[in-house]
Design an enzyme around this catalytic site. Sequence first.
Site, short mmCIF file in Angstrom:
data_model
loop_
_atom_site.label_atom_id
_atom_site.label_comp_id
_atom_site.label_asym_id
_atom_site.label_seq_id
_atom_site.Cartn_x
_atom_site.Cartn_y
_atom_site.Cartn_z
N ASP A 79 48.94 -13.20 -66.30
CA ASP A 79 48.25 -13.43 -64.88
C ASP A 79 46.72 -13.52 -65.08
O ASP A 79 46.42 -12.78 -65.81
CB ASP A 79 48.61 -12.21 -63.97
CG ASP A 79 48.44 -12.45 -62.56
OD1 ASP A 79 48.27 -13.73 -62.19
OD2 ASP A 79 48.31 -11.51 -61.60
N LEU A 114 60.70 -15.52 -85.24
CA LEU A 114 60.19 -15.13 -83.80
C LEU A 114 61.16 -15.96 -82.80
O LEU A 114 61.15 -17.33 -82.86
CB LEU A 114 58.89 -15.25 -83.59
CG LEU A 114 58.39 -15.09 -82.08
CD1 LEU A 114 58.31 -13.49 -81.85
CD2 LEU A 114 56.92 -15.35 -81.87
N SER A 130 56.29 -8.28 -60.00
CA SER A 130 56.48 -9.55 -59.59
C SER A 130 57.46 -10.27 -59.97
O SER A 130 57.67 -11.46 -60.17
CB SER A 130 55.08 -10.61 -60.19
OG SER A 130 53.89 -9.93 -59.45
N ARG A 177 51.96 -4.59 -61.04
CA ARG A 177 53.32 -4.71 -60.15
C ARG A 177 53.87 -5.76 -61.25
O ARG A 177 53.55 -6.19 -62.06
CB ARG A 177 53.34 -5.34 -58.89
CG ARG A 177 52.37 -6.46 -58.94
CD ARG A 177 52.14 -7.56 -57.50
NE ARG A 177 51.38 -8.32 -57.46
CZ ARG A 177 50.17 -8.34 -57.08
NH1 ARG A 177 49.68 -6.93 -56.33
NH2 ARG A 177 49.36 -9.20 -56.82
N SER A 227 56.99 -18.26 -61.76
CA SER A 227 58.13 -17.26 -61.22
C SER A 227 58.70 -18.30 -60.25
O SER A 227 58.08 -19.18 -59.82
CB SER A 227 57.37 -16.03 -60.53
OG SER A 227 56.59 -16.66 -59.26
N GLU A 285 58.16 0.21 -71.85
CA GLU A 285 56.91 0.84 -71.88
C GLU A 285 55.99 -0.30 -71.24
O GLU A 285 56.04 -1.60 -71.57
CB GLU A 285 56.17 0.86 -73.25
CG GLU A 285 57.16 2.33 -73.82
CD GLU A 285 56.79 3.51 -73.20
OE1 GLU A 285 55.71 3.83 -72.43
OE2 GLU A 285 58.05 4.40 -73.00
N ASN A 314 44.65 -16.38 -64.36
CA ASN A 314 44.13 -17.85 -64.69
C ASN A 314 43.23 -18.38 -63.58
O ASN A 314 42.30 -18.67 -63.91
CB ASN A 314 45.27 -18.53 -64.86
CG ASN A 314 46.32 -18.52 -66.37
OD1 ASN A 314 45.82 -17.83 -67.26
ND2 ASN A 314 47.42 -19.16 -66.47
N GLU A 365 58.88 -17.55 -57.23
CA GLU A 365 57.98 -17.69 -55.95
C GLU A 365 56.78 -18.62 -56.11
O GLU A 365 56.07 -18.85 -55.00
CB GLU A 365 57.60 -16.02 -55.94
CG GLU A 365 58.40 -15.10 -55.28
CD GLU A 365 59.66 -14.71 -56.23
OE1 GLU A 365 59.21 -14.77 -57.45
OE2 GLU A 365 60.85 -14.46 -56.07
N ARG A 425 53.12 -22.09 -54.17
CA ARG A 425 51.64 -22.43 -54.27
C ARG A 425 51.39 -23.79 -53.80
O ARG A 425 52.14 -24.65 -53.71
CB ARG A 425 51.52 -22.23 -55.72
CG ARG A 425 51.36 -20.95 -56.20
CD ARG A 425 50.67 -20.45 -57.61
NE ARG A 425 50.66 -19.23 -57.86
CZ ARG A 425 49.90 -18.70 -58.70
NH1 ARG A 425 49.23 -19.50 -59.36
NH2 ARG A 425 50.21 -17.45 -59.00
N HIS A 470 44.48 -22.32 -65.97
CA HIS A 470 45.83 -22.57 -66.53
C HIS A 470 46.00 -23.38 -67.84
O HIS A 470 46.44 -23.03 -68.64
CB HIS A 470 46.81 -23.31 -65.46
CG HIS A 470 46.96 -22.90 -64.21
ND1 HIS A 470 47.38 -21.50 -64.02
CD2 HIS A 470 47.09 -23.24 -63.00
CE1 HIS A 470 47.59 -21.18 -62.87
NE2 HIS A 470 47.19 -22.35 -62.19
C1 IPE Z 1 53.43 -13.52 -61.82
O1 IPE Z 1 52.23 -13.91 -61.43
C2 IPE Z 1 54.10 -14.80 -62.30
C3 IPE Z 1 53.50 -15.10 -63.61
C4 IPE Z 1 52.60 -14.94 -64.32
C5 IPE Z 1 54.03 -16.51 -63.91
P1 IPE Z 1 51.45 -14.21 -59.93
O2 IPE Z 1 50.32 -14.38 -59.93
O3 IPE Z 1 52.59 -15.04 -59.20
O4 IPE Z 1 52.27 -12.73 -59.13
P2 IPE Z 1 51.65 -12.12 -57.76
O5 IPE Z 1 51.66 -13.30 -56.73
O6 IPE Z 1 50.22 -11.74 -57.83
O7 IPE Z 1 52.63 -10.99 -57.40
C1 IPE Z 2 49.00 -16.73 -63.77
O1 IPE Z 2 47.76 -16.76 -63.14
C2 IPE Z 2 49.82 -18.23 -64.00
C3 IPE Z 2 50.77 -18.43 -63.07
C4 IPE Z 2 51.22 -17.52 -62.28
C5 IPE Z 2 51.41 -19.74 -63.20
P1 IPE Z 2 47.50 -16.96 -61.85
O2 IPE Z 2 47.58 -18.51 -61.56
O3 IPE Z 2 48.45 -16.37 -60.74
O4 IPE Z 2 46.05 -16.33 -61.52
P2 IPE Z 2 45.39 -15.51 -60.34
O5 IPE Z 2 46.35 -14.44 -60.20
O6 IPE Z 2 45.47 -16.32 -58.95
O7 IPE Z 2 44.06 -15.13 -60.87
MG MG Z 3 48.39 -14.37 -60.34
#
Ligand code: IPE
Ligand code: IPE
Ligand code: MG
Length: 248
Positions: free
Chosen positions: A23, A134, A199, A197, A68, A210, A25, A70, A74, A40
């Site tokens: 998370d 791996l 997510s 969290r 995810s 852990e 990016n 969810e 976006r 990304h």
């Molecule tokens: C979790 O990150 C999903 C991935 C890293 C692929 P999100 O950015 O979607 O999580 P929330 O929305 O902050 O909980």
């Molecule tokens: C995680 O980074 C990658 C994906 C969920 C695809 P984010 O895109 O959620 O980056 P932030 O959390 O908005 O910084």
């Molecule tokens: Mg995020």
Amino acid sequence: MTISTTPAGQYINIPKHIAIIMDGNGRWAQAQGKSRVTGHKAGVDSVRAVVRGARKAGVEALTLFAFSSENWQRPEQEVSVLMDLFMYVLTKEVKRLHKNNIRFQVVGDLSRFSAKLQKNIAKSEQLTADNTGLVLSIAANYGGRWDIANAAKKLALQVKNAEISPDDIDEVSLHEHTCLAQLPPLDLLIRTGGDFRISNFLLWQAAYAEFYFTEILWPDFNEVEFEQAISTFDQRERRFGKTGEQVK
Ligand code: IPE
Ligand code: IPE
Ligand code: MG
């Protein structure tokens, strides 16, 4: 857990199975005045770094949360770039994974992806299926609740077909139908990006994992940070419900 030696020569407990919520990016890119998509793209280098780190450390399984269930919510443009990036990385990187004896798989509800992407995923999985190094699992359109509901559905079908009775449904049989069931139990769950969290990631699998949270944004995460997480894991006392004295 296995006992292994680090290059430095100390004994440490190496997690057999590590999962990462990659998370941060978007924030990484925005902090530099760039579009979220740039973040990304930069994140792909961190993926390479942790794959390298996992192989070096002797980790058996590495599971990465890429998209995810969810994340479809976006903006359409961001989702579309993520799909293109996924396709590009598959096409470009899988040969190298294969050369490094890595078994590659994608877990999640793949039915929502384009036919082309699904085909590319299947091809990559087939190419690397017999590799013994791996296991790299990419969670895409994955949700922990989906995973559990899906396992329940499979058991229900078996009951319907009189292959099992409702009494056969227990933690073991349900587990067998969840994603990653063939891998060692999840030892360490890392989340970058500063949020505390899960997510909807590996809800079932994280029961005794852990947790390691870091402020570092995913594109800044590298092999050194990864080693830091493994070394923190080594300091933890995992009790699995027992007392500290029992596990000493
Ligand atoms: C979790 O990150 C999903 C991935 C890293 C692929 P999100 O950015 O979607 O999580 P929330 O929305 O902050 O909980
Ligand atoms: C995680 O980074 C990658 C994906 C969920 C695809 P984010 O895109 O959620 O980056 P932030 O959390 O908005 O910084
Ligand atoms: Mg995020």
